[in-house]
Design a protein around this motif. Structure first.
Motif, PDB file in Angstrom:
ATOM      1  N   ILE A   1       0.927  -1.282   0.145  1.00  0.00           N
ATOM      2  CA  ILE A   1       0.154  -0.094  -0.029  1.00  0.00           C
ATOM      3  C   ILE A   1       0.817   0.995  -0.082  1.00  0.00           C
ATOM      4  O   ILE A   1       0.489   2.237   0.052  1.00  0.00           O
TER       5      ILE A   1
ATOM      6  N   ALA B   1       2.595   3.716  -1.995  1.00  0.00           N
ATOM      7  CA  ALA B   1       2.912   4.140  -3.262  1.00  0.00           C
ATOM      8  C   ALA B   1       4.099   4.794  -3.529  1.00  0.00           C
ATOM      9  O   ALA B   1       4.358   5.940  -2.778  1.00  0.00           O
TER      10      ALA B   1
ATOM     11  N   HIS C   1      -4.889   3.181   0.027  1.00  0.00           N
ATOM     12  CA  HIS C   1      -3.503   4.075   0.156  1.00  0.00           C
ATOM     13  C   HIS C   1      -3.290   4.805   1.566  1.00  0.00           C
ATOM     14  O   HIS C   1      -4.369   4.330   2.535  1.00  0.00           O
TER      15      HIS C   1
END
Length: 170
Positions: free
Chosen positions: A51, A53, A95
């Motif tokens: 998760i 990024a 996210h």
């Protein structure tokens, strides 16, 4: 993380072999939960890495999947003579918020410190857990099962921030 990275059947097979190699000896030796801690630490960090990024954890998660696919496909083909086939449907855990990122950073530091203090066998278990966590979390099924994880991490981070701000510490 590289969003184009999906897990192949060979990558899945390799991930399941590593999980089995860690879980079967634990099962045979009496199911002591403490013996699963090194593998579990790695598994948790690997799962949350997917998760992230960008950043180092996200890049390493993508590299784990790519390497797992390459090695797994070659192993599957070499052992059975059958090619790996199409990739699995890709899952996405979500996210992080900035507060959640702090929680992941603290988790990472904890696992790195555990790695440094661990013996050779526990280091292998931690590394295996990271690999299994990063690769299995890329599949739609496991990502669906772990869908609560980003929200939980973000909430923990937000609660930590609220606690520190409310206590007048920050």
């Amino acid at each position: 993380m590289n969003t184009a990275t999906s897990l192949s059947l060979g990558g899945l097979a390799l991930s399941l072999v590593i999980a089995y190699a860690n879980l079967w000896p634990w099962w045979k030796s009496g199911h002591d939960p403490k013996k699963l801690i090194p593998f579990g630490e790695g598994l948790a960090l690997g799962s949350v890495s997917t998760i992230c990024a960008g950043g180092l954890l996200g890049v390493l998660a993508g590299c784990s999947a790519g390497a797992g696919n390459t090695v797994g496909d070659k192993t599957l083909s070499g052992v059975t003579g059958v090619q790996g086939g199409a990739a699995f449907g890709r899952g996405d855990l979500g996210h992080l918020t900035p507060e959640g990122a702090v929680v992941v950073l603290l988790m990472t530091v904890g696992v790195v410190l555990a790695w440094r203090a661990a013996g050779k066998n526990d280091k292998k278990k931690i590394a295996g857990g990271v690999f299994v966590g990063t690769t299995l979390s890329l599949t739609a099924g496991v990502a669906g099962l772990l869908g609560f994880l980003p929200d939980a991490i973000n909430m923990i981070g937000q609660q930590g921030r609220a606690t520190l701000e409310g206590a007048g510490i920050l």
